[in-house]
Write a protein that holds these residues in place. Structure first.
Motif, PDB file in Angstrom:
ATOM      1  N   LYS A 225       0.830  -1.210   0.000  1.00 15.58           N
ATOM      2  CA  LYS A 225       0.000   0.000   0.000  1.00 15.58           C
ATOM      3  C   LYS A 225       0.860   1.253   0.000  1.00 15.58           C
ATOM      4  O   LYS A 225       0.477   2.261  -0.590  1.00 15.58           O
ATOM      5  CB  LYS A 225      -0.958  -0.004   1.178  1.00 15.58           C
TER       6      LYS A 225
ATOM      7  N   HIS B  31     -11.692  -1.774  -3.052  1.00 15.65           N
ATOM      8  CA  HIS B  31     -12.017  -2.747  -2.016  1.00 15.65           C
ATOM      9  C   HIS B  31     -12.942  -3.875  -2.492  1.00 15.65           C
ATOM     10  O   HIS B  31     -12.959  -4.949  -1.892  1.00 15.65           O
ATOM     11  CB  HIS B  31     -12.637  -2.039  -0.812  1.00 15.65           C
TER      12      HIS B  31
ATOM     13  N   PRO C  69     -13.000  -5.959  -5.220  1.00 13.56           N
ATOM     14  CA  PRO C  69     -12.492  -7.261  -5.704  1.00 13.56           C
ATOM     15  C   PRO C  69     -12.141  -8.244  -4.580  1.00 13.56           C
ATOM     16  O   PRO C  69     -12.485  -9.430  -4.681  1.00 13.56           O
ATOM     17  CB  PRO C  69     -11.240  -6.877  -6.497  1.00 13.56           C
ATOM     18  N   LEU C  70     -11.526  -7.768  -3.515  1.00 11.16           N
ATOM     19  CA  LEU C  70     -11.170  -8.673  -2.412  1.00 11.16           C
ATOM     20  C   LEU C  70     -12.425  -9.201  -1.732  1.00 11.16           C
ATOM     21  O   LEU C  70     -12.510 -10.392  -1.426  1.00 11.16           O
ATOM     22  CB  LEU C  70     -10.265  -7.967  -1.401  1.00 11.16           C
ATOM     23  N   ARG C  71     -13.398  -8.331  -1.483  1.00 13.45           N
ATOM     24  CA  ARG C  71     -14.652  -8.772  -0.861  1.00 13.45           C
ATOM     25  C   ARG C  71     -15.338  -9.833  -1.719  1.00 13.45           C
ATOM     26  O   ARG C  71     -15.829 -10.830  -1.216  1.00 13.45           O
ATOM     27  CB  ARG C  71     -15.601  -7.591  -0.666  1.00 13.45           C
TER      28      ARG C  71
ATOM     29  N   THR D 256     -22.202  -9.558   0.703  1.00 11.36           N
ATOM     30  CA  THR D 256     -21.097  -8.811   0.100  1.00 11.36           C
ATOM     31  C   THR D 256     -21.568  -7.425  -0.341  1.00 11.36           C
ATOM     32  O   THR D 256     -20.889  -6.427  -0.113  1.00 11.36           O
ATOM     33  CB  THR D 256     -20.510  -9.568  -1.104  1.00 11.36           C
TER      34      THR D 256
ATOM     35  N   MET E 178     -13.948 -11.752  -4.064  1.00 16.38           N
ATOM     36  CA  MET E 178     -13.139 -12.978  -4.113  1.00 16.38           C
ATOM     37  C   MET E 178     -13.299 -13.804  -2.853  1.00 16.38           C
ATOM     38  O   MET E 178     -13.298 -15.033  -2.909  1.00 16.38           O
ATOM     39  CB  MET E 178     -11.656 -12.627  -4.310  1.00 16.38           C
ATOM     40  N   MET E 179     -13.449 -13.145  -1.706  1.00  7.74           N
ATOM     41  CA  MET E 179     -13.549 -13.870  -0.439  1.00  7.74           C
ATOM     42  C   MET E 179     -14.896 -14.573  -0.268  1.00  7.74           C
ATOM     43  O   MET E 179     -14.948 -15.678   0.260  1.00  7.74           O
ATOM     44  CB  MET E 179     -13.305 -12.925   0.744  1.00  7.74           C
TER      45      MET E 179
ATOM     46  N   THR F 232      -2.234   0.767   7.137  1.00 13.51           N
ATOM     47  CA  THR F 232      -3.298   0.697   6.134  1.00 13.51           C
ATOM     48  C   THR F 232      -4.076   2.002   6.108  1.00 13.51           C
ATOM     49  O   THR F 232      -4.311   2.585   5.049  1.00 13.51           O
ATOM     50  CB  THR F 232      -4.243  -0.477   6.438  1.00 13.51           C
TER      51      THR F 232
END
Length: 172
Positions: A3, A121, A123-125, A135, A127-128, A82
């Motif tokens: 980051k 933010h 894509p990670l949510r 989501t 993908m998880m 972060t």
């Protein structure tokens, strides 16, 4: 570390090329203490809301010696790093660039910063957990959080306020 590179380099380049760059990013020593207090106030509200939500959900509260725990300080360090780089990037760089360089109204600049925040933010949510109603709800909550952070930054002109509140949000 990633980051710092992904968010830090564009922000630093923007600040170097802008008139009063550190002021635009909200990095002023004169704003440190007031920003710290405001960040603790807003972040503390997140903590109380999170604790209240846990209590309503039936979680039992037990005493913990957090400040002597190495795991706590490691998590807090990660949350601060972060929060620092995201605050500088999304609100100091993106939102200010929209407002100052493109001459957009504050409201539109806030929406733009929130959209970029969600684009980073989502894509990670997804993908998880996949694209589920939960989501979508989490992304909506993140959008509200980002809007609140953007408004806090506009009102305080301090990256310290949004960094502390963001870190406490992350810890909650």
């Amino acid at each position: 570390f990633a980051k710092a590179i992904v968010f830090g380099i564009p922000s630093i380049l923007y600040a170097r090329n802008a008139v009063k760059g550190s002021e635009k990013l909200g990095i002023l020593s004169s704003k440190f203490w007031s920003g710290l207090y405001m960040g603790l106030l807003v972040g503390g509200m997140y903590g109380f809301i999170g604790a209240g939500r846990s209590l309503l959900g039936g979680v039992r509260v037990e005493p913990a010696i957090l400040f002597s725990s190495g795991a706590f300080w490691f998590q807090f360090f990660l949350a601060m790093m972060t929060a620092w780089w995201e605050s500088v990037f999304f609100f100091g760089f993106i939102m200010n660039a929209l407002k100052d360089e493109y001459k957009l109204p504050e409201f539109v600049s806030v929406i733009g910063a929130v959209l970029v925040f969600i684009i980073f933010h989502a894509p990670l949510r997804i993908m998880m957990a996949g694209l589920t109603p939960l989501t979508v709800a989490q992304l909506m909550l993140l959008a509200m959080f980002a809007a609140g952070q953007a408004i806090l930054f506009l009102r305080t002109k301090s990256v310290y306020a949004v960094t502390i509140s963001h870190a406490l949000w992350g810890m909650v």
